[in-house]
Design an enzyme around this catalytic site. Structure first.
Site, PDB file in Angstrom:
ATOM      1  CB  ALA A  82      -1.088   0.107   1.187  1.00  0.00           C
ATOM      2  CE  LYS A 124      -1.867   0.131   4.664  1.00  0.00           C
ATOM      3  NZ  LYS A 124      -1.548  -0.331   5.700  1.00  0.00           N
ATOM      4  CG  ASP A 136       1.036  -6.850   9.729  1.00  0.00           C
ATOM      5  OD1 ASP A 136       1.971  -7.479  10.134  1.00  0.00           O
ATOM      6  OD2 ASP A 136       1.079  -5.915   8.703  1.00  0.00           O
TER       7      ASP A 136
END
Length: 219
Positions: A28, A45, A139
């Site tokens: 991204a 994003k 993450d």
């Protein structure tokens, strides 16, 4: 690379003006944006999903984005909006002036234990709220933690982009999502997401803050 990602500042994505790139990764690009409707700066994003992304994957991704958008906590960067334009998924976050924890550590090296613990307590508070709502980050790493102007840790992203780019199974089943340096052993095997995966990653982040370097180095 799409025209939007390479466009000059002030190009639009939906109703949002894209003013300048704040960061760029494999999955991204993050832009400083402006929302003319509410007259505020935002972080946009734009996810680098391939053109062959299945519409069902987009639908599931939007469902996950909606779940994350419901999280309200002072240590979580809120998601304002999630949408798709011309096949390009994008997320709109609160714009938080400051730098990522990764940048913070590159500039300062190891942190004094009281400062590291204060930052981590904020991260753990954020994770506790997310886990209570049934959301696992998957993450967590220094580049997904912002340190705002007041020195407060703000957790962002919650692995939404990673899940759209990994299409090996539905709803997390069999997906290997995360960054190798911060993944728990069961996460590397594609196990179903659990809060313990985030706690494992948080421990590695805490060690990195204290040591000034990652405990695990994997590509």
């Amino acid at each position: 690379m799409s025209a939007v990602l390479s466009a000059a500042p002030a190009q639009r994505l939906g109703r949002f003006e894209l003013r300048r790139v704040l960061g760029k990764g494999a999955q991204a690009s993050v832009w400083l944006g402006f929302d003319p409707r509410l007259e505020r700066e935002v972080a946009v994003k734009v996810i680098s999903a391939g053109a062959d992304v299945d519409p069902q994957d987009i639908t599931h991704w939007l469902q996950e984005a909606r779940s994350v958008s419901r999280l309200t906590h002072p240590n979580i960067v809120p998601v304002f909006e999630a949408d798709v334009q011309d096949g390009r998924p994008y997320l709109v976050f609160e714009f938080v002036p400051g730098r990522t924890l990764a940048e913070h550590l590159r500039a300062r090296g190891s942190l004094p234990p009281p400062e590291a613990l204060a930052l981590m307590l904020g991260v753990l508070d954020a994770l506790q709220t997310a886990h209570a709502a049934g959301v696992v980050h998957r993450d967590l790493k220094p580049s997904n933690i912002l340190v705002d102007g007041g020195g407060r840790a703000r957790v962002m992203d919650f692995g939404i982009a990673a899940r759209l780019n990994d299409r090996r199974g539905p709803a997390g089943q069999g997906l290997v999502v995360g960054t190798p340096n911060y993944m728990s052993p069961e996460a590397t095997r594609g196990a179903a997401p659990t809060p313990a995966m985030d706690v494992f990653a948080a421990g590695l982040v805490l060690v990195e803050m204290l040591a000034g370097q990652p405990l695990v180095r994997e590509r």
